[in-house]
Each structure stands twice: as C-alpha cells, then as structure tokens.
Motif scaffolding. Structure first.
Motif, PDB file in Angstrom:
ATOM      1  N   ASP A   1     -39.674 -42.124  21.071  1.00 18.75           N
ATOM      2  CA  ASP A   1     -38.364 -42.778  21.045  1.00 18.75           C
ATOM      3  C   ASP A   1     -38.256 -43.769  19.892  1.00 18.75           C
ATOM      4  OD1 ASP A   1     -37.644 -41.333  23.292  1.00 18.75           O
ATOM      5  OD2 ASP A   1     -37.726 -43.058  24.669  1.00 18.75           O
TER       6      ASP A   1
ATOM      7  N   ASP B   1     -37.939 -41.855  16.662  1.00 21.73           N
ATOM      8  CA  ASP B   1     -36.580 -41.331  16.525  1.00 21.73           C
ATOM      9  C   ASP B   1     -35.602 -42.425  16.098  1.00 21.73           C
ATOM     10  OD1 ASP B   1     -37.503 -38.850  17.303  1.00 21.73           O
ATOM     11  OD2 ASP B   1     -36.718 -38.994  19.359  1.00 21.73           O
ATOM     12  N   ALA B   2     -35.734 -43.610  16.694  1.00 22.72           N
ATOM     13  CA  ALA B   2     -34.861 -44.737  16.331  1.00 22.72           C
ATOM     14  C   ALA B   2     -35.091 -45.141  14.887  1.00 22.72           C
ATOM     15  CB  ALA B   2     -35.118 -45.919  17.273  1.00 22.72           C
ATOM     16  N   GLU B   3     -36.360 -45.119  14.444  1.00 24.97           N
ATOM     17  CA  GLU B   3     -36.685 -45.464  13.060  1.00 24.97           C
ATOM     18  C   GLU B   3     -36.060 -44.455  12.107  1.00 24.97           C
ATOM     19  OE1 GLU B   3     -40.614 -46.143  10.241  1.00 24.97           O
ATOM     20  OE2 GLU B   3     -40.722 -44.724  11.896  1.00 24.97           O
TER      21      GLU B   3
ATOM     22  N   LYS C   1     -33.416 -42.715  12.501  1.00 18.69           N
ATOM     23  CA  LYS C   1     -31.955 -42.862  12.469  1.00 18.69           C
ATOM     24  C   LYS C   1     -31.535 -44.103  11.696  1.00 18.69           C
ATOM     25  CE  LYS C   1     -31.345 -40.413  16.790  1.00 18.69           C
ATOM     26  NZ  LYS C   1     -31.112 -40.531  18.218  1.00 18.69           N
TER      27      LYS C   1
END
Length: 153
Positions: A145, A148-150, A152
């Motif tokens: 997670d 994925d945030a990084e 984006k």
C-alpha cells in the motif's frame, strides 16, 4: 479493533527505527561484501521494486538530482547491475532494469539478512518471534500500500 493515531504513530516510529537499524546491523556484512554508494543503493532499491523507470523518474522518486542518478546508473551499469533499454513507445527515453547479476546479488543479501535475522529472533521469546513472523502478511500488505501511494505521488 480500530487503530488509534497513537498506535499508528508508535508503529511508524518502530518501523522507521528498524528501517534505519537493519542495514547497519543485519545488513552490514552483506553491504561490506558488495558495497554501493548511497545514491546507487537507492537507485537499486527502487528499480528492484519497480523496474523500467527512466533516469528522470528515478531522480524524482528518490529525491536526488538527475545528474547524480545518471552518475550512479553509469557506475551500476559498469558493475553489470543495471541495463539500459530503449522505451518501446519513445525511442528518446531509456528505461533502467536490474540485470540477472543484480538479482543474484540481491538474493545473496537476502540470504545473509535471513541468517542474521534468525540469530536476532533467537534472542526473543518463542511467543514474540512467532508473533513477529505471523505479522508478515500484514506487513507485506502495508508495504504494498505504501509503495502504491509513493508511485501515485
């Protein structure tokens, strides 16, 4: 069970401390065996997780100037750890990929980390070690997670 902000903060602090300590403890021996300058190490950490980035993308993601990343990439390429490939849709762009040699070096490091971590875990109670190992699926999910945030931004 709902996680409180205080619990989340404590977890973040412990994980951050571990992230700082692990390369200096269980990872120290492997790092001495196959040393990399800090920028080159960050480039490899990123590209093993997300291969196919350009120099500019790597620079933006790790927060280092593109010329410093370019120098690190040249060093890594000379050591046989990275390969440059032309982008299939834009021939002006070069994509960076870890080589088989890089993957083998990573496997050696991970094996060494495993040996050192097993020794560290043996200093805990059996119940503590079992709880930590049991948390692996949740920690992997959390890491995914965060990655994925990084990505984006």
């Amino acid at each position: 069970m709902a996680t409180t902000r205080t619990d989340a903060e404590a977890l973040a602090v412990v994980l951050h401390d571990l992230a700082w300590l692990l390369p200096r403890t269980i990872g120290a021996e492997a790092g001495r065996a196959e040393p990399l300058p800090p920028t080159a190490l960050e480039v490899m950490r990123l590209l093993t997780r997300r291969p196919g980035r350009s120099v500019n993308e790597v620079a933006a993601e790790i927060g280092v100037a593109a010329n410093n990343v370019s120098t690190a990439v040249s060093q890594l390429e000379a050591r046989g750890l990275l390969a440059r490939q032309r982008d299939e849709t834009d021939g002006r762009v070069t994509r960076l990929h870890p080589t088989a040699t890089a993957h083998e070096a990573r496997q050696r490091r991970e094996h060494s980390w495993g040996e050192r971590m097993a020794a560290a875990l043996s200093g805990l109670s059996a119940a503590e070690a079992t709880r930590l190992v049991g948390a692996l699926p949740a920690l992997r999910h959390l890491a995914g997670d965060l990655a994925d945030a990084e990505a984006k931004g």
